[in-house]
Design a protein around this motif. Sequence first.
Motif, mmCIF file in Angstrom:
data_model
loop_
_atom_site.group_PDB
_atom_site.id
_atom_site.type_symbol
_atom_site.label_atom_id
_atom_site.label_comp_id
_atom_site.label_asym_id
_atom_site.label_seq_id
_atom_site.Cartn_x
_atom_site.Cartn_y
_atom_site.Cartn_z
ATOM 1 N N TYR A 1 0.983 -1.200 -0.151
ATOM 2 C CA TYR A 1 -0.047 -0.058 -0.028
ATOM 3 C C TYR A 1 0.762 1.213 -0.032
ATOM 4 O O TYR A 1 1.540 1.366 0.897
ATOM 5 N N MET A 2 0.777 2.199 -1.037
ATOM 6 C CA MET A 2 1.316 3.507 -1.054
ATOM 7 C C MET A 2 2.856 3.326 -0.981
ATOM 8 O O MET A 2 3.419 3.897 -0.213
ATOM 9 N N GLY A 3 3.514 2.339 -1.361
ATOM 10 C CA GLY A 3 5.096 2.016 -1.330
ATOM 11 C C GLY A 3 5.520 1.386 -0.073
ATOM 12 O O GLY A 3 6.655 1.269 0.019
ATOM 13 N N ARG A 4 4.423 0.945 0.504
ATOM 14 C CA ARG A 4 4.848 0.210 1.768
ATOM 15 C C ARG A 4 4.576 -1.352 1.775
ATOM 16 O O ARG A 4 3.357 -1.775 1.047
ATOM 17 N N LYS A 5 5.215 -2.338 2.244
ATOM 18 C CA LYS A 5 5.047 -3.626 2.233
ATOM 19 C C LYS A 5 5.199 -4.245 3.605
ATOM 20 O O LYS A 5 6.214 -3.600 4.182
ATOM 21 N N GLY A 6 4.404 -5.150 3.771
ATOM 22 C CA GLY A 6 4.341 -5.697 5.328
ATOM 23 C C GLY A 6 3.774 -6.970 5.143
ATOM 24 O O GLY A 6 3.189 -7.624 4.086
ATOM 25 N N VAL A 7 4.146 -7.857 6.245
ATOM 26 C CA VAL A 7 3.855 -9.312 6.511
ATOM 27 C C VAL A 7 3.050 -9.442 7.819
ATOM 28 O O VAL A 7 3.595 -8.816 8.658
ATOM 29 N N LYS A 8 2.110 -10.148 7.708
ATOM 30 C CA LYS A 8 1.221 -10.317 9.069
ATOM 31 C C LYS A 8 2.248 -11.317 9.994
ATOM 32 O O LYS A 8 2.596 -12.380 9.631
ATOM 33 N N ILE A 9 2.329 -10.710 11.255
ATOM 34 C CA ILE A 9 3.181 -11.656 12.338
ATOM 35 C C ILE A 9 2.173 -11.971 13.351
ATOM 36 O O ILE A 9 2.680 -13.210 14.007
ATOM 37 N N PHE A 10 1.340 -11.253 13.613
ATOM 38 C CA PHE A 10 0.692 -11.755 14.738
ATOM 39 C C PHE A 10 -1.027 -11.343 14.639
ATOM 40 O O PHE A 10 -1.081 -10.090 13.951
ATOM 41 N N GLU A 11 -1.783 -11.863 15.441
ATOM 42 C CA GLU A 11 -3.384 -11.067 15.329
ATOM 43 C C GLU A 11 -3.764 -11.430 16.880
ATOM 44 O O GLU A 11 -3.344 -12.170 17.593
ATOM 45 N N PHE A 12 -4.824 -10.543 17.241
ATOM 46 C CA PHE A 12 -5.424 -10.730 18.263
ATOM 47 C C PHE A 12 -7.226 -10.181 18.370
ATOM 48 O O PHE A 12 -7.293 -9.406 17.415
ATOM 49 N N GLU A 13 -7.864 -10.467 19.454
ATOM 50 C CA GLU A 13 -9.169 -9.992 19.321
ATOM 51 C C GLU A 13 -9.342 -8.749 20.304
ATOM 52 O O GLU A 13 -8.925 -8.893 21.498
ATOM 53 N N ASN A 14 -9.907 -7.757 20.004
ATOM 54 C CA ASN A 14 -10.317 -6.662 20.790
ATOM 55 C C ASN A 14 -11.652 -6.805 21.008
ATOM 56 O O ASN A 14 -12.565 -6.419 20.355
ATOM 57 N N PRO A 15 -11.924 -7.183 22.353
ATOM 58 C CA PRO A 15 -13.606 -7.227 22.781
ATOM 59 C C PRO A 15 -14.474 -5.845 22.769
ATOM 60 O O PRO A 15 -15.462 -6.020 22.769
ATOM 61 N N GLU A 16 -13.652 -4.885 23.247
ATOM 62 C CA GLU A 16 -14.534 -3.540 23.270
ATOM 63 C C GLU A 16 -13.248 -2.599 23.304
ATOM 64 O O GLU A 16 -11.975 -2.734 23.148
ATOM 65 N N PRO A 17 -13.911 -1.177 22.995
ATOM 66 C CA PRO A 17 -12.863 -0.163 22.913
ATOM 67 C C PRO A 17 -11.956 -0.036 24.397
ATOM 68 O O PRO A 17 -12.506 -0.034 25.482
ATOM 69 N N MET A 18 -10.696 -0.058 24.126
ATOM 70 C CA MET A 18 -9.970 -0.207 25.241
ATOM 71 C C MET A 18 -8.603 0.448 25.097
ATOM 72 O O MET A 18 -8.118 0.397 23.590
ATOM 73 N N GLY A 19 -7.625 0.614 25.895
ATOM 74 C CA GLY A 19 -6.409 1.164 25.826
ATOM 75 C C GLY A 19 -5.325 0.138 26.022
ATOM 76 O O GLY A 19 -5.758 -0.910 26.813
ATOM 77 N N TYR A 20 -4.203 0.081 25.466
ATOM 78 C CA TYR A 20 -3.262 -0.886 25.520
ATOM 79 C C TYR A 20 -2.063 -0.441 25.334
ATOM 80 O O TYR A 20 -1.612 0.925 24.862
ATOM 81 N N MET A 21 -0.833 -1.057 25.967
ATOM 82 C CA MET A 21 0.467 -0.823 25.743
ATOM 83 C C MET A 21 1.266 -1.838 25.129
ATOM 84 O O MET A 21 1.067 -3.172 25.202
ATOM 85 N N ILE A 22 1.806 -1.583 23.841
ATOM 86 C CA ILE A 22 2.190 -2.251 22.968
ATOM 87 C C ILE A 22 3.923 -2.199 23.071
ATOM 88 O O ILE A 22 4.522 -0.968 22.999
ATOM 89 N N GLU A 23 4.547 -3.213 23.585
ATOM 90 C CA GLU A 23 6.077 -3.417 23.446
ATOM 91 C C GLU A 23 6.477 -4.397 22.704
ATOM 92 O O GLU A 23 5.942 -5.320 22.253
ATOM 93 N N SER A 24 7.798 -4.124 21.955
ATOM 94 C CA SER A 24 8.478 -4.903 20.999
ATOM 95 C C SER A 24 9.836 -4.518 20.968
ATOM 96 O O SER A 24 10.386 -3.531 21.350
ATOM 97 N N PHE A 25 10.445 -5.716 20.806
ATOM 98 C CA PHE A 25 12.005 -5.832 20.760
ATOM 99 C C PHE A 25 12.473 -6.978 19.949
ATOM 100 O O PHE A 25 11.564 -7.929 19.483
ATOM 101 N N THR A 26 13.549 -7.404 19.584
ATOM 102 C CA THR A 26 14.099 -8.336 18.757
ATOM 103 C C THR A 26 14.710 -9.164 19.814
ATOM 104 O O THR A 26 15.351 -8.771 20.799
ATOM 105 N N ASP A 27 14.852 -10.389 19.451
ATOM 106 C CA ASP A 27 15.280 -11.612 20.467
ATOM 107 C C ASP A 27 16.575 -11.546 20.231
ATOM 108 O O ASP A 27 17.563 -12.450 20.811
ATOM 109 N N ILE A 28 17.577 -10.837 19.438
ATOM 110 C CA ILE A 28 18.643 -10.709 19.227
ATOM 111 C C ILE A 28 19.290 -9.487 19.866
ATOM 112 O O ILE A 28 19.158 -8.356 19.124
ATOM 113 N N PRO A 29 19.751 -9.355 21.090
ATOM 114 C CA PRO A 29 20.181 -8.086 21.854
ATOM 115 C C PRO A 29 21.323 -7.613 21.171
ATOM 116 O O PRO A 29 21.262 -6.184 21.153
#
Length: 183
Positions: A108-136
């Motif tokens: 989309y618009m010069g961007r490419k991606g691959v799906k790595i995870f999915e989850f269900e959002n049961p209702e409007p809600m706030g989240y904290m998303i954290e990410s890092f690589t497992d190769i420190p």
Amino acid sequence: MKNRKKTIYIFCIALFLLGTGLFFNSVIKSFTGLGSTLSEYAFPGSHKIRLEEKGLYSIYHQYESMSEDGKTVADSVEDSSIVVHLKKIPGAENIELKVPDSKKRYTYMGRKGVKIFEFENPEPMGYMIESFTDIPSHNYTYTLVLESGFEITRLKGILLSQAFLLAPTLFAIVLFIRTYIRN
């Protein structure tokens, strides 16, 4: 009678042009609306997010994008090395992230991606998303895209635009042929 025939032919042409105009309008709206379903976040690190829509959300690793000067930028982080944690706010309840059955990709618009995870959002809600690589030892930055409804929005746009093109065009052709045969 000849005047009526001419009016019907003009009506057929106008109907065809209207259908074509609605088709292009629908295509443009569906593609410009796709961007609103994609939210990009730079990692490693964490972000507070709020998800208003219920339903299935996907997390994509955006492995290719366009820089400000129009050059393609490829991400050097492997999908398999990305670790993501998602927690409800308030509280610290972890949300289960599922690995999808298939590695869906988007462009989309010069961007490419691959799906790595999915989850269900049961209702409007706030989240904290954290990410890092497992190769420190690798301190690369990468982009994750959170989306909901990208595929449905695209499908609706395609179906609606096809209806706008086909229905008036077929009606105009049938009316044109019927008028031609009758006279």
